[in-house]
Design a protein around this motif. Structure first.
Motif, PDB file in Angstrom:
ATOM      1  N   ASP A 334       0.868  -1.186   0.000  1.00 50.96           N
ATOM      2  CA  ASP A 334       0.000   0.000   0.000  1.00 50.96           C
ATOM      3  C   ASP A 334       0.898   1.228   0.000  1.00 50.96           C
ATOM      4  O   ASP A 334       1.739   1.387   0.897  1.00 50.96           O
ATOM      5  CB  ASP A 334      -0.889  -0.025   1.255  1.00 50.96           C
ATOM      6  CG  ASP A 334      -1.927   1.093   1.212  1.00 50.96           C
ATOM      7  OD1 ASP A 334      -2.024   1.774   0.171  1.00 50.96           O
ATOM      8  OD2 ASP A 334      -2.642   1.278   2.222  1.00 50.96           O
ATOM      9  N   PHE A 335       0.726   2.088  -1.015  1.00 47.27           N
ATOM     10  CA  PHE A 335       1.561   3.289  -1.091  1.00 47.27           C
ATOM     11  C   PHE A 335       0.785   4.396  -1.809  1.00 47.27           C
ATOM     12  O   PHE A 335      -0.227   4.155  -2.473  1.00 47.27           O
ATOM     13  CB  PHE A 335       2.888   2.992  -1.804  1.00 47.27           C
ATOM     14  CG  PHE A 335       2.723   2.478  -3.210  1.00 47.27           C
ATOM     15  CD1 PHE A 335       2.724   3.340  -4.304  1.00 47.27           C
ATOM     16  CD2 PHE A 335       2.553   1.113  -3.445  1.00 47.27           C
ATOM     17  CE1 PHE A 335       2.565   2.850  -5.581  1.00 47.27           C
ATOM     18  CE2 PHE A 335       2.399   0.641  -4.729  1.00 47.27           C
ATOM     19  CZ  PHE A 335       2.403   1.506  -5.804  1.00 47.27           C
ATOM     20  N   GLY A 336       1.252   5.626  -1.659  1.00 46.47           N
ATOM     21  CA  GLY A 336       0.614   6.780  -2.285  1.00 46.47           C
ATOM     22  C   GLY A 336       1.513   7.394  -3.343  1.00 46.47           C
ATOM     23  O   GLY A 336       2.732   7.171  -3.365  1.00 46.47           O
ATOM     24  N   ALA A 337       0.871   8.213  -4.204  1.00 49.88           N
ATOM     25  CA  ALA A 337       1.623   8.865  -5.270  1.00 49.88           C
ATOM     26  C   ALA A 337       0.938  10.177  -5.609  1.00 49.88           C
ATOM     27  O   ALA A 337      -0.264  10.346  -5.413  1.00 49.88           O
ATOM     28  CB  ALA A 337       1.696   7.975  -6.510  1.00 49.88           C
ATOM     29  N   ALA A 338       1.715  11.121  -6.109  1.00 49.03           N
ATOM     30  CA  ALA A 338       1.190  12.414  -6.547  1.00 49.03           C
ATOM     31  C   ALA A 338       1.964  12.854  -7.764  1.00 49.03           C
ATOM     32  O   ALA A 338       3.171  12.585  -7.882  1.00 49.03           O
ATOM     33  CB  ALA A 338       1.289  13.449  -5.426  1.00 49.03           C
ATOM     34  N   ALA A 339       1.239  13.558  -8.692  1.00 46.81           N
ATOM     35  CA  ALA A 339       1.922  13.948  -9.926  1.00 46.81           C
ATOM     36  C   ALA A 339       1.183  15.114 -10.568  1.00 46.81           C
ATOM     37  O   ALA A 339      -0.040  15.248 -10.450  1.00 46.81           O
ATOM     38  CB  ALA A 339       1.999  12.774 -10.900  1.00 46.81           C
ATOM     39  N   PHE A 340       1.958  15.947 -11.238  1.00 46.74           N
ATOM     40  CA  PHE A 340       1.402  16.943 -12.134  1.00 46.74           C
ATOM     41  C   PHE A 340       1.377  16.343 -13.535  1.00 46.74           C
ATOM     42  O   PHE A 340       2.391  15.809 -14.002  1.00 46.74           O
ATOM     43  CB  PHE A 340       2.245  18.219 -12.130  1.00 46.74           C
ATOM     44  CG  PHE A 340       2.107  19.031 -10.872  1.00 46.74           C
ATOM     45  CD1 PHE A 340       1.046  19.909 -10.712  1.00 46.74           C
ATOM     46  CD2 PHE A 340       3.039  18.905  -9.856  1.00 46.74           C
ATOM     47  CE1 PHE A 340       0.920  20.649  -9.553  1.00 46.74           C
ATOM     48  CE2 PHE A 340       2.921  19.650  -8.692  1.00 46.74           C
ATOM     49  CZ  PHE A 340       1.853  20.515  -8.530  1.00 46.74           C
ATOM     50  N   ILE A 341       0.207  16.446 -14.183  1.00 48.17           N
ATOM     51  CA  ILE A 341       0.058  15.860 -15.512  1.00 48.17           C
ATOM     52  C   ILE A 341      -0.184  16.972 -16.520  1.00 48.17           C
ATOM     53  O   ILE A 341      -1.075  17.815 -16.336  1.00 48.17           O
ATOM     54  CB  ILE A 341      -1.105  14.846 -15.553  1.00 48.17           C
ATOM     55  CG1 ILE A 341      -0.814  13.696 -14.588  1.00 48.17           C
ATOM     56  CG2 ILE A 341      -1.323  14.331 -16.967  1.00 48.17           C
ATOM     57  CD1 ILE A 341      -1.943  12.677 -14.524  1.00 48.17           C
ATOM     58  N   LEU A 342       0.592  16.993 -17.560  1.00 45.82           N
ATOM     59  CA  LEU A 342       0.438  17.960 -18.642  1.00 45.82           C
ATOM     60  C   LEU A 342       0.200  17.198 -19.945  1.00 45.82           C
ATOM     61  O   LEU A 342       0.992  16.316 -20.308  1.00 45.82           O
ATOM     62  CB  LEU A 342       1.690  18.826 -18.772  1.00 45.82           C
ATOM     63  CG  LEU A 342       1.689  19.836 -19.933  1.00 45.82           C
ATOM     64  CD1 LEU A 342       0.602  20.887 -19.722  1.00 45.82           C
ATOM     65  CD2 LEU A 342       3.068  20.501 -20.073  1.00 45.82           C
ATOM     66  N   SER A 343      -0.909  17.512 -20.611  1.00 44.18           N
ATOM     67  CA  SER A 343      -1.211  16.899 -21.901  1.00 44.18           C
ATOM     68  C   SER A 343      -1.518  17.990 -22.916  1.00 44.18           C
ATOM     69  O   SER A 343      -2.020  19.061 -22.547  1.00 44.18           O
ATOM     70  CB  SER A 343      -2.395  15.923 -21.784  1.00 44.18           C
ATOM     71  OG  SER A 343      -3.571  16.617 -21.436  1.00 44.18           O
ATOM     72  N   TRP A 344      -1.237  17.691 -24.159  1.00 46.62           N
ATOM     73  CA  TRP A 344      -1.426  18.696 -25.211  1.00 46.62           C
ATOM     74  C   TRP A 344      -1.713  17.989 -26.525  1.00 46.62           C
ATOM     75  O   TRP A 344      -0.866  17.265 -27.035  1.00 46.62           O
ATOM     76  CB  TRP A 344      -0.184  19.583 -25.316  1.00 46.62           C
ATOM     77  CG  TRP A 344      -0.381  20.783 -26.237  1.00 46.62           C
ATOM     78  CD1 TRP A 344      -1.479  21.101 -26.940  1.00 46.62           C
ATOM     79  CD2 TRP A 344       0.596  21.787 -26.505  1.00 46.62           C
ATOM     80  NE1 TRP A 344      -1.293  22.246 -27.649  1.00 46.62           N
ATOM     81  CE2 TRP A 344      -0.014  22.712 -27.393  1.00 46.62           C
ATOM     82  CE3 TRP A 344       1.912  22.009 -26.072  1.00 46.62           C
ATOM     83  CZ2 TRP A 344       0.664  23.821 -27.867  1.00 46.62           C
ATOM     84  CZ3 TRP A 344       2.568  23.124 -26.563  1.00 46.62           C
ATOM     85  CH2 TRP A 344       1.949  24.024 -27.446  1.00 46.62           C
ATOM     86  N   THR A 345      -2.942  18.178 -26.994  1.00 54.24           N
ATOM     87  CA  THR A 345      -3.292  17.664 -28.321  1.00 54.24           C
ATOM     88  C   THR A 345      -2.813  18.692 -29.337  1.00 54.24           C
ATOM     89  O   THR A 345      -3.519  19.675 -29.623  1.00 54.24           O
ATOM     90  CB  THR A 345      -4.804  17.426 -28.441  1.00 54.24           C
ATOM     91  OG1 THR A 345      -5.230  16.543 -27.404  1.00 54.24           O
ATOM     92  CG2 THR A 345      -5.153  16.840 -29.790  1.00 54.24           C
ATOM     93  N   MET A 346      -1.638  18.504 -29.872  1.00 51.42           N
ATOM     94  CA  MET A 346      -1.039  19.500 -30.740  1.00 51.42           C
ATOM     95  C   MET A 346      -1.691  19.529 -32.124  1.00 51.42           C
ATOM     96  O   MET A 346      -1.712  20.570 -32.780  1.00 51.42           O
ATOM     97  CB  MET A 346       0.470  19.242 -30.870  1.00 51.42           C
ATOM     98  CG  MET A 346       1.176  19.221 -29.514  1.00 51.42           C
ATOM     99  SD  MET A 346       2.952  18.942 -29.631  1.00 51.42           S
ATOM    100  CE  MET A 346       3.481  20.455 -30.446  1.00 51.42           C
TER     101      MET A 346
END
Length: 471
Positions: A334-346
């Motif tokens: 059992d563990f946690g995670a955090a992230a910034f996600i950047l997506s771009w439909t160019m």
């Protein structure tokens, strides 16, 4: 527009608080409006559309907030590559292709994750969708106000229809009474040998026609009452007394003064005050809910077009997740995670840009419709204004003609009984009397109806019901 936001609810609230209470004599037009606005199904449908637009706006605003999701799935490995942990001597399972009975050859495990995603930047999609939703709410409320105004006008015309047909029945009944009296007088003269039988036959034929007209008038009144009751959600055959808006024509000295007043041709122009007409047109262009609704629809489409273009801009979000798995070879289940996600439909093949252009064309079409409607509203106000002026001029003329017709009938009957006039003159005088009463009451109701139409076209029908015409 602020007016569009307040239009629907303000109209309903003002009438719901009791625009005008029913008088002791009968149901007035304000009470009829209040009842109809409470029970009409078309207006209820329009209110539901406004509520639906409000829920759409709430859904659009919800896209600003974090989205909480959970993923739960069993995982199956066809060729597990985990190292053996069965023992120090490496004496694990007897066969590398055996089932998952050994710890080093586990093929199935369970994976579960709970994630919270907060949008940070959507290229304007969320904000413009919210603005479009607010404009759609305003448009729905404007349509609700338009439906209420149209309903009030329809109820007004149905109300006037009952009054008009009831007056027509009264006039026909007075015609039957007068012809019955004339038939008795002619019959007495025939028996005395002072008149010929043809006079009696002619009077009896006229009386029969009058009774036939009375039957038709009663049927017209029943139909008018049924139409009125339908708007108010009542049994169609219910008879409800209504406040009269057309006073009877004056008699005696009052009639003589009116006759002197209308001895010459009318001097007032039918057009009336052009400055007042222009003011009414300006007010209509500001107050009519249809124009406000089209403006809000155009605003909504403009925001939707911008939101559509946002699909090709960068999208940023922040994700927090808690993950659980029961694999025997991963030390931490059992563990946690955090992230910034950047997506771009160019590049999407130009789909978003073309959808945005299609929405812009719909916006332009809506603006053209609004411009056309504005010109039609100006024409409606002008026509309704002229109708009011014309009907008012007819009232005074017809009010005087009633007095003249009554006097003409009285003198003609007196002359007939004195054998100085013939029976045909009496019948003609009675026909003129009936026509004068019909003309008078029709002109009075035409004034009220034209005034209601004008106030509807100006968008100001809510202020108060019309008062009885005593001009």
């Amino acid at each position: 527009m602020e007016q569009a936001r307040r239009g629907g609810l303000g109209l309903i609230m003002a009438l719901g608080l009791g625009l005008a209470a029913a008088s002791a004599e009968g149901e007035d037009l304000g009470e009829a409006w209040r009842i109809a606005l409470a029970v009409d199904q078309q207006l209820q449908a329009s209110r539901n559309q406004s509520l639906a637009a409000g829920w759409d706006l709430a859904a659009a605003r919800s896209r600003q907030y974090p989205q909480l999701k959970t993923f739960n799935t069993p995982a199956f490995l066809t060729n597990p590559l985990f190292p053996s942990t069965a023992g120090a001597g490496g004496s694990g399972s007897s066969g590398s292709g055996s089932s998952s009975s050994g710890a080093g050859s586990q093929k199935m495990f369970f994976f579960s994750a709970v994630t919270a995603t907060q949008p940070l930047y959507t290229g304007g999609q969320v904000s413009n969708t919210i603005r479009a939703g607010q404009a759609q709410v305003n448009a729905a409320r404007a349509d609700e106000a338009r439906t209420a105004l149209d309903l009030m006008l329809d109820v007004s015309f149905a109300y006037l229809g009952v009054l008009r047909t009831n007056r027509a029945l009264q006039v026909v009944q007075s015609n039957v009474d007068n012809l019955s009296s004339q038939a008795r007088d002619v019959g007495n003269l025939v028996r005395e040998g002072r008149s010929i039988k043809n006079d009696l036959l002619a009077t009896q034929v006229a009386l029969a026609n009058a009774r036939q007209n009375e039957v038709r008038a009663r049927n017209d009144l029943d139909n008018a009452r049924a139409a009125y009751n339908r708007y108010l959600g009542r049994p169609l055959d219910l008879v409800v007394p209504l406040d009269e808006l057309a006073p009877p024509p004056p008699t005696g000295s009052g009639a003589e003064k009116m006759l002197a007043k209308t001895a010459g041709p009318p001097t007032d122009p039918v057009m009336g005050d052009k400055g007042q007409l222009n003011s009414l047109i300006d007010h209509a262009l500001r107050a009519r809910p249809e124009l406000a609704g089209l403006s809000e629809q155009a605003r909504a489409l403009a925001f939707q077009a911008v939101a559509e273009r946002g699909a090709t801009k960068p999208q940023a979000s922040f994700v927090v997740a808690n993950i659980y798995q029961n694999s025997q070879v991963i030390a931490t289940p059992d563990f946690g995670a955090a992230a910034f996600i950047l997506s771009w439909t160019m590049f999407d093949g130009g789909a978003a840009r073309r959808r945005s252009m299609a929405i812009k064309e719909r916006e332009n079409a809506t603006l053209h419709q609004r411009s056309d409607l504005a010109s039609r509203i100006a024409l409606q106000v002008r026509q309704a204004w002229l109708a009011v002026q014309e009907a008012k001029l007819r009232v005074d003329v017809n009010r005087a003609s009633v007095y003249q017709a009554e006097e003409n009938l009285r003198v003609t009957k007196s002359r007939y009984l004195e054998r100085r006039a013939i029976n045909t003159e009496v019948l003609d005088a009675e026909n003129l009397r009936v026509q004068s009463y019909n003309n008078y009451y029709n002109s009075v109701y035409d004034v009220v109806q034209a005034d209601l139409r004008l106030r509807h076209d100006v968008g100001d029908l809510i202020n108060s019901p019309p008062a009885p015409t005593n001009r």
